[in-house]
Write a protein that holds these residues in place. Structure first.
Motif, mmCIF file in Angstrom:
data_model
loop_
_atom_site.group_PDB
_atom_site.id
_atom_site.type_symbol
_atom_site.label_atom_id
_atom_site.label_comp_id
_atom_site.label_asym_id
_atom_site.label_seq_id
_atom_site.Cartn_x
_atom_site.Cartn_y
_atom_site.Cartn_z
ATOM 1 N N GLY A 167 0.816 -1.209 0.000
ATOM 2 C CA GLY A 167 0.000 0.000 0.000
ATOM 3 C C GLY A 167 0.850 1.259 0.000
ATOM 4 N N GLU A 168 1.895 1.299 0.838
ATOM 5 C CA GLU A 168 2.766 2.474 0.888
ATOM 6 C C GLU A 168 3.523 2.655 -0.425
ATOM 7 O OE1 GLU A 168 5.044 3.451 4.395
ATOM 8 O OE2 GLU A 168 3.965 1.940 5.558
ATOM 9 N N LEU A 169 3.968 1.554 -1.007
ATOM 10 C CA LEU A 169 4.662 1.640 -2.294
ATOM 11 C C LEU A 169 3.739 2.165 -3.385
ATOM 12 C CD1 LEU A 169 6.667 -1.705 -2.156
ATOM 13 C CD2 LEU A 169 7.680 0.574 -2.330
ATOM 14 N N PHE A 170 2.498 1.719 -3.381
ATOM 15 C CA PHE A 170 1.537 2.202 -4.371
ATOM 16 C C PHE A 170 1.323 3.714 -4.232
ATOM 17 C CE2 PHE A 170 -1.106 -1.791 -5.685
ATOM 18 C CZ PHE A 170 0.046 -2.344 -6.220
ATOM 19 N N MET A 171 1.157 4.174 -2.999
ATOM 20 C CA MET A 171 0.955 5.605 -2.786
ATOM 21 C C MET A 171 2.202 6.398 -3.193
ATOM 22 S SD MET A 171 -2.077 5.994 -1.900
ATOM 23 C CE MET A 171 -3.371 4.790 -1.591
ATOM 24 N N ALA A 172 3.372 5.866 -2.897
ATOM 25 C CA ALA A 172 4.622 6.534 -3.275
ATOM 26 C C ALA A 172 4.779 6.594 -4.789
ATOM 27 C CB ALA A 172 5.813 5.807 -2.652
ATOM 28 N N GLY A 173 4.283 5.561 -5.462
ATOM 29 C CA GLY A 173 4.405 5.510 -6.915
ATOM 30 C C GLY A 173 3.600 6.567 -7.632
ATOM 31 N N SER A 416 8.196 10.992 -3.358
ATOM 32 C CA SER A 416 7.684 9.634 -3.153
ATOM 33 C C SER A 416 6.998 9.457 -1.809
ATOM 34 C CB SER A 416 8.837 8.627 -3.251
ATOM 35 O OG SER A 416 9.520 8.736 -4.470
ATOM 36 N N LEU A 417 7.506 10.113 -0.779
ATOM 37 C CA LEU A 417 7.111 9.776 0.593
ATOM 38 C C LEU A 417 5.989 10.643 1.156
ATOM 39 C CD1 LEU A 417 10.640 9.110 2.132
ATOM 40 C CD2 LEU A 417 9.023 7.469 1.178
ATOM 41 N N LEU A 418 5.649 11.735 0.474
ATOM 42 C CA LEU A 418 4.625 12.634 1.033
ATOM 43 C C LEU A 418 3.287 11.922 1.227
ATOM 44 C CD1 LEU A 418 3.853 15.455 1.987
ATOM 45 C CD2 LEU A 418 3.280 16.024 -0.391
#
Length: 425
Positions: A167-173, A416-418
């Motif tokens: 989930g975090e990777l998807f949002m960062a993408g 990416s991290l926001l």
């Protein structure tokens, strides 16, 4: 042991042995030479590597992507984006990049994006007298953004290899994919003005509304996936299943471009694609396990930490390594082999694992169309009918432009991290 393992692997790959066979054979031979371990252990490690919850979403996303390609979703996205920005100078070039970004959010596959968009857009670019080299480079490069924009199969593989949240990777993408795509759009802006590129006739408000109405079913896919994950309604794995069911509904009952016979063929093609990916994962998991047995990650980590103390320099080294690897190796294989090496070093240097994953995937996105063996070069060759020797010079400026986007993603972590920080922390 580690030296023999790597020599065997490189020799097998140079001998054109399929990657999953090369990985398994290198491990098996090295085990037989240096240890008394039973080969059964390697088999257990291989299949244990695919017995992971995060991988359950992959077959559904592959299935959903194939349905979207066959069900007319890509065509409607193209019409919608073209009606919005086609009338600007270089509008068809902007349309190509934006349509690839949107379709990437539907398919998660770079080659599928090049095929779906290239078949429709390359003839149009030539028809509007866009320079052939520019059109070829744009088609081959634009699809690469699909690796970053969720749902990305490559991000799922990274999550599996490192234990990072899908989930975090998807949002960062999302943020990284937008910046990556904007780098190309900035280049298009200056190129269009220098070469006086053609423009489409301005679409009427009625045409825009009509195309929006037709495309809305397609545009709901990323909203359902990301909105569902963000709101906590379902996990990434459940989101994959929902997207597949939704795509079947739209393709069969809304657009009516899929019948039962076509759906059966899509199922078979999706199963084959999924098997190809998973058999690669099994080999890479065995290879990664044996690297640990040979103490390669520990040795590399200690060596880098002793000699490199700057995260900035470490990230630069990662970028150089991955850009070179991406020229020769497919992204999923590179992630599985290299992520276990880079991950522990990045953790000791205080680099966020989500940021590391995005950096790795961004590099391999560029590798997808970097000579000599970038997969999108061969896909573009099949779509356009133009020889590889003519496509390679055409993509080089787009490689440089994309590297500019990569450097922004690498050294501005908030890109990416926001979103992950806002949502998950």
């Amino acid at each position: 042991m580690a030296i023999v393992l790597m020599i065997l692997l490189i020799s097998l790959l140079l001998g054109s042995v399929p990657i999953f066979i090369a990985l398994n054979l290198a491990v098996l031979c090295t085990m037989m030479i240096f240890t008394d371990m039973s080969p059964m252990i390697m088999i257990q490690k291989s299949f244990g590597g695919i017995d992971k919850f995060a991988l359950m979403s992959m077959p559904f996303f592959i299935f959903a992507a194939n349905i979207m390609v066959a069900g007319g979703l890509s065509e409607r996205i193209l019409k919608w984006t073209r009606s919005l920005i086609g009338s600007t100078k270089g509008g068809l070039a902007y349309t190509t990049e934006l349509a690839c970004m949107v379709f990437g959010a539907l398919s998660g596959s770079s080659p599928a994006t090049v095929i779906a968009m290239g078949k429709m857009l390359y003839p149009e670019l030539v028809k509007q007298k866009y320079p052939k080299g520019f059109a070829l480079g744009l088609i081959a490069s634009s699809g690469s953004v699909a690796l970053l924009i969720p749902p990305s199969i490559t991000l799922i593989i990274y999550a599996t290899a490192t234990g990072t949240s899908v989930g975090e990777l998807f949002m960062a993408g999302i943020g990284a994919g937008i910046v990556y795509g904007l780098a190309t759009m900035v280049y298009i802006f200056f190129y269009a003005r220098k070469h006086e590129l053609a423009v489409d006739e301005r679409s009427s408000m009625g045409e825009i509304l009509k195309n929006t109405k037709e495309a809305v079913w397609s545009l709901l896919v990323p909203i359902i996936i990301l909105g569902g994950i963000y709101s906590g309604v379902f996990t990434p794995t459940e989101a994959a299943g929902v997207s597949a069911v939704y795509a079947i509904f739209v393709g069969m009952f809304i657009y009516k471009e899929i019948d039962l016979k076509k759906l059966y063929k899509i199922c078979v093609d999706s199963a084959v694609t999924c098997a190809q990916v998973l058999v690669l994962v099994t080999g890479a998991q065995a290879f990664g396990w044996f690297l640990t047995v040979a103490r390669v990650p520990q040795t590399v980590t200690e060596s880098i930490i002793q000699n490199i103390h700057s995260p900035i320099l470490f990230l630069l080294i990662i970028n150089v390594i991955l850009l070179i690897v991406g020229m020769f190796m497919e992204g999923i294989a590179a992630i599985i082999i290299l992520a276990p090496l880079f991950y522990p070093i990045a953790m000791k240097m205080g680099i966020d694992p989500v940021h590391l994953g995005i950096i790795m995937v961004a590099n391999l996105s560029i590798g997808n169309f970097t000579p000599p063996f970038g997969l999108n070069l061969f896909v573009a060759n099949s779509v356009t009918g133009v020889s590889i020797s003519k496509i390679i010079p055409a993509v080089m400026i787009f490689v440089l432009v994309s590297v500019g986007g990569l450097l922004a993603i690498t050294y501005i972590p908030d890109i990416s991290l926001l979103l992950p920080r806002l949502i998950y922390h």
